[in-house]
Design a protein around this motif. Structure first.
Motif, PDB file in Angstrom:
ATOM      1  N   ASP A 136      82.098  -1.438  21.845  1.00 24.12           N
ATOM      2  CA  ASP A 136      82.044  -2.188  23.188  1.00 24.12           C
ATOM      3  C   ASP A 136      83.761  -2.303  23.218  1.00 24.12           C
ATOM      4  N   ASP A 137      84.220  -3.093  24.162  1.00 16.36           N
ATOM      5  CA  ASP A 137      85.536  -3.369  24.239  1.00 16.36           C
ATOM      6  C   ASP A 137      86.132  -4.041  23.028  1.00 16.36           C
ATOM      7  N   THR A 138      85.417  -4.620  22.238  1.00 14.89           N
ATOM      8  CA  THR A 138      86.071  -5.477  21.218  1.00 14.89           C
ATOM      9  C   THR A 138      85.907  -5.035  19.599  1.00 14.89           C
ATOM     10  N   THR A 139      84.812  -4.283  19.318  1.00 16.09           N
ATOM     11  CA  THR A 139      84.348  -3.769  18.127  1.00 16.09           C
ATOM     12  C   THR A 139      84.261  -2.103  17.929  1.00 16.09           C
ATOM     13  N   ALA A 199      92.931   0.612  15.570  1.00 14.11           N
ATOM     14  CA  ALA A 199      92.051  -0.348  16.197  1.00 14.11           C
ATOM     15  C   ALA A 199      92.816  -1.612  16.642  1.00 14.11           C
ATOM     16  N   LYS A 200      93.685  -2.189  15.864  1.00 15.44           N
ATOM     17  CA  LYS A 200      94.391  -2.986  16.234  1.00 15.44           C
ATOM     18  C   LYS A 200      95.434  -2.672  17.552  1.00 15.44           C
ATOM     19  N   GLU A 201      96.118  -1.599  17.452  1.00 18.52           N
ATOM     20  CA  GLU A 201      96.944  -1.370  18.601  1.00 18.52           C
ATOM     21  C   GLU A 201      96.069  -0.867  19.830  1.00 18.52           C
ATOM     22  N   HIS A 202      95.041  -0.811  19.699  1.00 23.56           N
ATOM     23  CA  HIS A 202      93.888  -0.588  21.136  1.00 23.56           C
ATOM     24  C   HIS A 202      93.014  -2.025  21.142  1.00 23.56           C
ATOM     25  N   ASP A 203      93.818  -2.976  20.755  1.00 26.86           N
ATOM     26  CA  ASP A 203      93.265  -4.265  20.992  1.00 26.86           C
ATOM     27  C   ASP A 203      91.749  -4.505  20.874  1.00 26.86           C
ATOM     28  N   PHE A 204      91.261  -3.847  19.564  1.00 26.54           N
ATOM     29  CA  PHE A 204      89.837  -4.131  19.340  1.00 26.54           C
ATOM     30  C   PHE A 204      90.026  -5.504  18.307  1.00 26.54           C
ATOM     31  N   LYS A 205      89.178  -6.064  18.042  1.00 27.47           N
ATOM     32  CA  LYS A 205      88.910  -7.543  17.313  1.00 27.47           C
ATOM     33  C   LYS A 205      88.317  -7.326  16.127  1.00 27.47           C
ATOM     34  N   GLU A 206      87.362  -6.478  16.071  1.00 30.05           N
ATOM     35  CA  GLU A 206      86.308  -6.633  14.937  1.00 30.05           C
ATOM     36  C   GLU A 206      86.021  -4.882  14.477  1.00 30.05           C
ATOM     37  N   ILE A 207      86.021  -4.860  13.283  1.00 27.82           N
ATOM     38  CA  ILE A 207      85.627  -3.614  12.614  1.00 27.82           C
ATOM     39  C   ILE A 207      84.307  -3.727  11.851  1.00 27.82           C
ATOM     40  N   ASN A 215      77.428  11.257  18.475  1.00 31.98           N
ATOM     41  CA  ASN A 215      78.404  10.413  18.957  1.00 31.98           C
ATOM     42  C   ASN A 215      79.619  11.051  18.543  1.00 31.98           C
ATOM     43  N   GLU A 216      79.660  12.179  18.204  1.00 34.11           N
ATOM     44  CA  GLU A 216      80.884  13.178  17.747  1.00 34.11           C
ATOM     45  C   GLU A 216      81.914  12.886  19.336  1.00 34.11           C
ATOM     46  N   ALA A 217      81.555  13.193  20.302  1.00 39.43           N
ATOM     47  CA  ALA A 217      82.458  13.445  21.486  1.00 39.43           C
ATOM     48  C   ALA A 217      83.099  12.129  21.657  1.00 39.43           C
ATOM     49  N   TYR A 218      82.329  10.759  21.445  1.00 38.61           N
ATOM     50  CA  TYR A 218      82.794   9.520  21.717  1.00 38.61           C
ATOM     51  C   TYR A 218      83.566   8.852  20.549  1.00 38.61           C
ATOM     52  N   ALA A 219      83.709   9.403  19.379  1.00 42.44           N
ATOM     53  CA  ALA A 219      84.407   8.832  18.351  1.00 42.44           C
ATOM     54  C   ALA A 219      85.724   9.308  18.379  1.00 42.44           C
ATOM     55  N   ILE A 220      86.712   8.418  17.606  1.00 43.07           N
ATOM     56  CA  ILE A 220      87.912   8.980  17.348  1.00 43.07           C
ATOM     57  C   ILE A 220      87.952   9.439  15.788  1.00 43.07           C
TER      58      ILE A 220
END
Length: 146
Positions: A66-69, A98-106, A40-45
């Motif tokens: 996903d688009d929200t988490t 995460a909030k700035e990028h519209d994620f709803k849950e961590i 997952n290294e290349a997919y993570a921030i």
């Protein structure tokens, strides 16, 4: 203090993150390197907290599920800097991203001994404890928006 982030696994920021993770997880906690660095290294921030002298002190990564988490992973503060509030600063920076990028849950898998830290940051434990890399964990969740 300054937080920088990257998705580039060839960047200086990523290399600083891996160095901190190697010190904390592989050397201190004896997590095998083969599972600490994963697919997952290349997919993570990847986030790194630097001091005013540009020394990397702490790291965390966010993995979009996903688009929200997003999932908080690989949270680590160098031993000599623990207990100074750096984890809170770094986690808040990741949460703001995460909030700035519209994620709803961590969500995250907290090491058992760190769960009070995450509770203090607004996360709630859910489900049964589990073992990962030989270390007891619990899943925790925080809603970012209604």
């Amino acid at each position: 203090m300054r937080i920088l982030q990257t998705r580039d696994t060839m960047s200086e920021i990523y290399l600083a993150a891996v160095k901190i993770r190697n010190q904390v997880f592989v050397k201190e906690q004896k997590v095998p390197l083969s599972i600490e660095i994963d697919g997952n290294e290349a997919y993570a921030i990847h986030f790194v907290l630097y001091d005013d002298q540009k020394k990397p002190l702490a790291t965390v990564r966010l993995l979009p599920l996903d688009d929200t988490t997003v999932k908080v992973q690989r949270m680590a503060v160098l031993k000599e800097y623990r207990g100074k509030g750096l984890g809170k600063i770094l986690l808040q920076g990741a949460e703001d991203f995460a909030k700035e990028h519209d994620f709803k849950e961590i969500t995250l898998g907290s090491q058992w001994q760190a769960r009070a830290f995450y509770q203090e940051m607004g996360f709630k434990a859910t489900g049964e404890p589990f073992t990962e890399a030989g270390i007891k964990h619990v899943t925790m969740i925080k809603k970012l928006a209604d």
